[in-house]
Design a protein around this motif. Sequence first.
Motif, mmCIF file in Angstrom:
data_model
loop_
_atom_site.group_PDB
_atom_site.id
_atom_site.type_symbol
_atom_site.label_atom_id
_atom_site.label_comp_id
_atom_site.label_asym_id
_atom_site.label_seq_id
_atom_site.Cartn_x
_atom_site.Cartn_y
_atom_site.Cartn_z
ATOM 1 N N PRO A 121 -52.531 98.796 19.140
ATOM 2 C CA PRO A 121 -52.734 100.083 18.469
ATOM 3 C C PRO A 121 -51.745 100.249 17.309
ATOM 4 C CG PRO A 121 -52.555 100.389 20.843
ATOM 5 C CD PRO A 121 -52.224 98.968 20.553
ATOM 6 N N ARG A 122 -52.131 101.045 16.337
ATOM 7 C CA ARG A 122 -51.328 101.206 15.131
ATOM 8 C C ARG A 122 -49.923 101.707 15.437
ATOM 9 N NH1 ARG A 122 -52.767 104.817 9.835
ATOM 10 N NH2 ARG A 122 -51.175 103.907 8.513
ATOM 11 N N TRP A 123 -49.785 102.679 16.326
ATOM 12 C CA TRP A 123 -48.465 103.234 16.640
ATOM 13 C C TRP A 123 -47.557 102.184 17.253
ATOM 14 C CZ3 TRP A 123 -46.423 103.195 21.499
ATOM 15 C CH2 TRP A 123 -47.296 102.981 22.553
ATOM 16 N N LEU A 124 -48.124 101.269 18.029
ATOM 17 C CA LEU A 124 -47.330 100.222 18.657
ATOM 18 C C LEU A 124 -46.887 99.179 17.630
ATOM 19 C CD1 LEU A 124 -46.241 99.448 21.398
ATOM 20 C CD2 LEU A 124 -48.313 98.156 21.807
ATOM 21 N N ARG A 125 -47.760 98.883 16.683
ATOM 22 C CA ARG A 125 -47.363 97.956 15.611
ATOM 23 C C ARG A 125 -46.250 98.551 14.774
ATOM 24 N NH1 ARG A 125 -53.344 96.864 13.949
ATOM 25 N NH2 ARG A 125 -52.904 98.872 13.071
ATOM 26 N N ILE A 126 -46.336 99.850 14.440
ATOM 27 C CA ILE A 126 -45.283 100.513 13.658
ATOM 28 C C ILE A 126 -43.972 100.489 14.429
ATOM 29 C CG2 ILE A 126 -44.542 102.740 12.726
ATOM 30 C CD1 ILE A 126 -47.534 103.251 12.045
ATOM 31 N N PHE A 127 -44.032 100.788 15.719
ATOM 32 C CA PHE A 127 -42.831 100.749 16.553
ATOM 33 C C PHE A 127 -42.224 99.351 16.541
ATOM 34 C CE2 PHE A 127 -40.822 99.998 20.712
ATOM 35 C CZ PHE A 127 -39.847 100.977 20.682
ATOM 36 N N TYR A 128 -43.058 98.336 16.661
ATOM 37 C CA TYR A 128 -42.586 96.955 16.650
ATOM 38 C C TYR A 128 -41.896 96.638 15.323
ATOM 39 C CZ TYR A 128 -42.830 91.877 16.186
ATOM 40 O OH TYR A 128 -42.529 90.562 15.964
ATOM 41 N N TYR A 129 -42.520 97.008 14.210
ATOM 42 C CA TYR A 129 -41.929 96.729 12.910
ATOM 43 C C TYR A 129 -40.603 97.461 12.728
ATOM 44 C CZ TYR A 129 -46.343 94.526 11.595
ATOM 45 O OH TYR A 129 -47.432 93.711 11.542
ATOM 46 N N VAL A 130 -40.505 98.693 13.204
ATOM 47 C CA VAL A 130 -39.258 99.452 13.095
ATOM 48 C C VAL A 130 -38.157 98.781 13.913
ATOM 49 C CG1 VAL A 130 -38.148 101.643 13.724
ATOM 50 C CG2 VAL A 130 -40.335 101.662 12.538
ATOM 51 N N VAL A 131 -38.461 98.412 15.149
ATOM 52 C CA VAL A 131 -37.456 97.770 16.002
ATOM 53 C C VAL A 131 -37.016 96.439 15.410
ATOM 54 C CG1 VAL A 131 -37.100 96.673 18.253
ATOM 55 C CG2 VAL A 131 -38.141 98.922 18.124
ATOM 56 N N VAL A 132 -37.950 95.608 14.977
ATOM 57 C CA VAL A 132 -37.607 94.319 14.383
ATOM 58 C C VAL A 132 -36.815 94.537 13.093
ATOM 59 C CG1 VAL A 132 -38.565 92.251 13.275
ATOM 60 C CG2 VAL A 132 -39.480 93.047 15.457
ATOM 61 N N VAL A 134 -34.854 97.159 12.294
ATOM 62 C CA VAL A 134 -33.502 97.631 12.632
ATOM 63 C C VAL A 134 -32.649 96.480 13.152
ATOM 64 C CG1 VAL A 134 -32.225 99.076 14.277
ATOM 65 C CG2 VAL A 134 -34.143 100.031 13.023
ATOM 66 N N LEU A 135 -33.214 95.635 14.012
ATOM 67 C CA LEU A 135 -32.464 94.482 14.515
ATOM 68 C C LEU A 135 -32.126 93.509 13.389
ATOM 69 C CD1 LEU A 135 -34.308 93.766 17.884
ATOM 70 C CD2 LEU A 135 -32.023 94.717 17.569
ATOM 71 N N GLY A 136 -33.061 93.283 12.481
ATOM 72 C CA GLY A 136 -32.808 92.377 11.364
ATOM 73 C C GLY A 136 -31.726 92.894 10.441
ATOM 74 N N VAL A 137 -31.811 94.172 10.065
ATOM 75 C CA VAL A 137 -30.795 94.765 9.186
ATOM 76 C C VAL A 137 -29.447 94.792 9.896
ATOM 77 C CG1 VAL A 137 -30.100 96.917 8.043
ATOM 78 C CG2 VAL A 137 -32.436 96.088 7.822
ATOM 79 N N GLY A 138 -29.438 95.138 11.181
ATOM 80 C CA GLY A 138 -28.182 95.140 11.946
ATOM 81 C C GLY A 138 -27.573 93.750 12.025
ATOM 82 N N GLY A 139 -28.404 92.733 12.188
ATOM 83 C CA GLY A 139 -27.902 91.356 12.221
ATOM 84 C C GLY A 139 -27.284 90.947 10.902
ATOM 85 N N VAL A 140 -27.940 91.301 9.814
ATOM 86 C CA VAL A 140 -27.407 90.962 8.490
ATOM 87 C C VAL A 140 -26.098 91.700 8.254
ATOM 88 C CG1 VAL A 140 -27.821 91.203 6.002
ATOM 89 C CG2 VAL A 140 -29.641 90.365 7.500
ATOM 90 N N ILE A 141 -26.032 92.985 8.592
ATOM 91 C CA ILE A 141 -24.796 93.762 8.407
ATOM 92 C C ILE A 141 -23.682 93.175 9.276
ATOM 93 C CG2 ILE A 141 -23.725 96.010 8.857
ATOM 94 C CD1 ILE A 141 -26.369 97.282 7.954
ATOM 95 N N GLY A 142 -24.005 92.812 10.521
ATOM 96 C CA GLY A 142 -22.994 92.205 11.388
ATOM 97 C C GLY A 142 -22.503 90.880 10.847
ATOM 98 N N LEU A 143 -23.392 90.064 10.315
ATOM 99 C CA LEU A 143 -23.015 88.779 9.742
ATOM 100 C C LEU A 143 -22.130 88.971 8.514
ATOM 101 C CD1 LEU A 143 -23.406 85.730 9.987
ATOM 102 C CD2 LEU A 143 -25.397 85.951 8.490
ATOM 103 N N VAL A 144 -22.486 89.923 7.660
ATOM 104 C CA VAL A 144 -21.674 90.210 6.478
ATOM 105 C C VAL A 144 -20.301 90.711 6.900
ATOM 106 C CG1 VAL A 144 -21.457 91.771 4.479
ATOM 107 C CG2 VAL A 144 -23.626 90.613 4.939
ATOM 108 N N TYR A 145 -20.233 91.539 7.902
ATOM 109 C CA TYR A 145 -18.953 92.072 8.385
ATOM 110 C C TYR A 145 -18.071 90.945 8.911
ATOM 111 C CZ TYR A 145 -15.557 94.570 11.223
ATOM 112 O OH TYR A 145 -14.390 95.024 11.770
ATOM 113 N N VAL A 146 -18.650 90.040 9.695
ATOM 114 C CA VAL A 146 -17.881 88.922 10.246
ATOM 115 C C VAL A 146 -17.364 88.026 9.125
ATOM 116 C CG1 VAL A 146 -18.090 86.799 11.603
ATOM 117 C CG2 VAL A 146 -18.999 88.925 12.485
#
Length: 153
Positions: A121-132, A134-146
């Motif tokens: 369903p569309r809402w589940l795909r949007i949720f998936y994209y948001v979670v992925v 956020v995790l991707g941006v958080g990973g990049v920010i964490g890598l830059v910080y390290v």
Amino acid sequence: MIWMNVDRPMKTCTIHADPVCPYVRKKRETDYKGVERLKRDGGWLSFDSLLEAREYHLSQFDDYSLKQHCGAAEREKTAPVQGSTVAKVSGSDNPSINSVTDHYQKIVGLPGKKVPLTTMPRWLRIFYYVVVGVLGVGGVIGLVYVITSQGTG
């Protein structure tokens, strides 16, 4: 007698060819499922042969998956109907280790492969994209910080 359990919410048709199957013995009319008739969530239909049940599946519920629960292999005397979507319920691909996994494989129908995201369903795909995202941006920010903290350290 062959019984077919049509489950509209799960989009499955399950064939029961063994008259002593516990599911056949416990079948009963409910508010949403009928016996010898279909209601909102489906129902139990009887057929004289496996071929007749499969033909009914193809003519009325061809977009539903077809599963064979009990006794169908022993009673099968004809070749499968061409184009049939009979699900494999046993074998070396997904062996069951106990009665619970056997039930989920044969009745509920565990997915044997990854489900395409486009079928969700569309809402589940949007949720998936948001979670992925956020995790991707958080990973990049964490890598830059390290990396930056090691240079100043």
